[in-house]
Design an enzyme around this catalytic site. Structure first.
Site, PDB file in Angstrom:
ATOM      1  N   LYS A  52       0.836  -1.211   0.000  1.00 49.44           N
ATOM      2  CA  LYS A  52       0.000   0.000   0.000  1.00 49.44           C
ATOM      3  C   LYS A  52       0.866   1.254   0.000  1.00 49.44           C
ATOM      4  CE  LYS A  52      -3.572  -2.721   2.195  1.00 49.44           C
ATOM      5  NZ  LYS A  52      -4.345  -3.064   3.399  1.00 49.44           N
ATOM      6  N   GLN A  96      -4.798  -2.222   9.480  1.00 43.64           N
ATOM      7  CA  GLN A  96      -4.501  -3.494   8.814  1.00 43.64           C
ATOM      8  C   GLN A  96      -5.056  -4.656   9.638  1.00 43.64           C
ATOM      9  OE1 GLN A  96      -3.068  -3.881   5.727  1.00 43.64           O
ATOM     10  NE2 GLN A  96      -3.608  -6.029   5.970  1.00 43.64           N
ATOM     11  N   ASP A 119     -11.199   2.209   3.873  1.00 40.74           N
ATOM     12  CA  ASP A 119     -11.450   0.774   3.703  1.00 40.74           C
ATOM     13  C   ASP A 119     -12.950   0.479   3.620  1.00 40.74           C
ATOM     14  OD1 ASP A 119      -9.301  -0.914   3.289  1.00 40.74           O
ATOM     15  OD2 ASP A 119      -8.762  -1.062   5.417  1.00 40.74           O
TER      16      ASP A 119
END
Ligand code: BQF
Length: 292
Positions: A52, A96, A119
Site C-alpha cells: 500500500k 490493517q 477501507d
C-alpha cells in the site's frame, strides 16, 4: 480462456491517478495522504502494508505507517485513531487486519471517522453502500467491480454466484452485483460453508466469485463451461523454487478451471493489485471530499 490481467489494469488506473494528483497539486491543491495502523509482526500484514505504501508513492500520495507491538492495549489503539482522525493532513486511515485476538475489531473500526474510513469498514459506510448512497466501498469488492467494468464483462441479467459471505468481501460483493446499476443488475446467489448441493449451484454460475478462504477449493467439476471466474483467495504455500520460500495460490484450482472458464483471474496478479488500487481511489476521493 482469456486471462483477466488485474496487474495490468491496476497499472493503468495508477497512471490515471498519478495524472490526477499532478493536476491537483499543480493547481495548489493538497497531496492525498493515507495512514495505516499496523499491529504486531505478521509477515503477510507487513507485505500488504508495504504494498500500500509503495502504491501511494507510485501515484504521488503521501503515506504514513503507525506501528504497534502485538500486545498493545486496545485503549492505545483507540487513542491513535483519535489522533489521526484529528490530523487535517491525513485524508484516509486504514487499520490493517487481522488484529490480535484481545482487540475488538469493531471497536477500533468504529473509532475511525466515516469520512476517513477509506477501507469502507465503518457501519456508516457499509449502510450507505447498502442503500446506494455515496460511500467508501470495501477495497476488494470495489476492485472486482472495476475489474469487471474494465474487462467489458456483462453482468446484467446474468447469474452471479458468490462463494463466501464475509463482511469485507462476500457480503458487499453480493450487494454490488445485485444493485440496479451497471456493473450490477445480476441475479445473485450467496453460498457459504453450510450450503448444500454446492456443486449444483456453482455449476449454474455465469459469473463465479470465490472468496471462501480455502486453498484451491474450486475444482473444474464445479464450474460451467464458459463461466467467468474471479478468484479472491491468497494463500502462501512453501516452494523451493522461489527466493521468498513460498508461492501464492488462490481459492481456485487454476490450471484445471482455466480449461473451462471463458475468463479467469490469476493469483497473483488478479484481484490483489485491484484491491490496492481501490484503496488509492478511495483515498483520492477522501482528499477531494467527494463522499462527505
Ligand atoms: C497480487 C489481504 C487477506 C487478509 C487480509 C497484490 C496484494 C495481494 C496480492 C495485497 C490482502 C490481499 C491485503 C497481490 C492486500 C490483497 O499481485 O496478486 C497485492 O497487498 N493485498 C490486505 O491488506 O489484507 C488482507 C488478504
Amino acid at each position: 480462456m482469456k486471462l483477466i490481467d488485474g496487474k495490468k489494469i491496476a497499472e493503468t488506473i495508477r497512471q490515471e491517478i498519478a495524472g490526477e494528483v499532478k493536476r491537483i497539486t499543480g493547481a495548489g491543491g493538497k497531496v492525498p495522504h493515507l495512514a495505516a495502523i499496523l499491529v504486531g509482526d505478521d509477515p503477510a500484514s507487513e507485505t500488504y502494508v508495504n504494498n500500500k505504501a509503495k502504491a501511494c508513492k507510485e501515484v504521488g500520495f503521501d503515506s504514513s505507517t503507525y506501528r504497534f507491538p502485538a500486545d498493545v492495549q486496545q485503549e492505545e489503539l483507540l487513542e491513535a485513531v483519535d489522533f489521526i482522525n484529528r490530523d487535517p493532513e491525513i485524508d484516509g486511515l486504514i487499520v490493517q487486519l487481522p488484529l490480535p485476538s484481545h482487540i475488538d475489531n469493531q471497536k477500533v473500526i468504529q473509532q475511525i471517522l466515516p469520512e476517513k474510513d477509506v477501507d469502507g469498514f465503518h457501519p456508516v459506510n457499509v449502510g450507505r453502500m447498502t442503500i446506494g448512497l455515496p460511500s467508501y466501498v470495501s477495497a476488494t469488492p470495489h476492485g472486482i467491480m472495476e475489474l469487471i467494468m474494465r474487462s467489458g464483462i456483462q453482468t446484467r441479467g446474468r447469474h452471479c454466484v458468490v462463494l463466501g459471505r464475509s463482511n469485507i468481501v462476500g457480503k458487499p460483493m453480493s450487494l454490488l452485483m445485485a444493485r440496479n446499476e451497471e456493473p450490477g443488475n445480476a441475479t445473485v446467489t450467496v453460498c457459504h460453508s453450510k450450503t448444500q448441493n454446492l456443486k449444483e449451484i456453482t455449476s449454474a454460475a455465469d459469473i463465479l466469485i470465490v472468496a471462501i478462504g480455502q486453498p484451491e477449493f474450486v475444482t473444474a467439476d464445479m464450474v460451467k463451461e464458459g463461466a467467468v471466474v474471479i478468484d479472491v483467495g491468497i494463500h502462501r504455500v512453501p516452494s523451493a523454487k522461489t527466493k521468498s520460500g513460498f508461492r501464492l495460490i488462490g481459492d481456485v484450482r487454476f490450471d484445471e478451471v482455466a480449461q473451462k472458464a471463458s475468463r479467469i483471474t490469476p493469483v497473483p496478479g488478479g484481484v490483489g493489485p485491484m484491491t490496492i488500487v481501490s484503496l488509492l481511489l478511495n483515498t483520492l476521493k477522501a482528499s477531494k471530499k467527494e463522499i462527505y
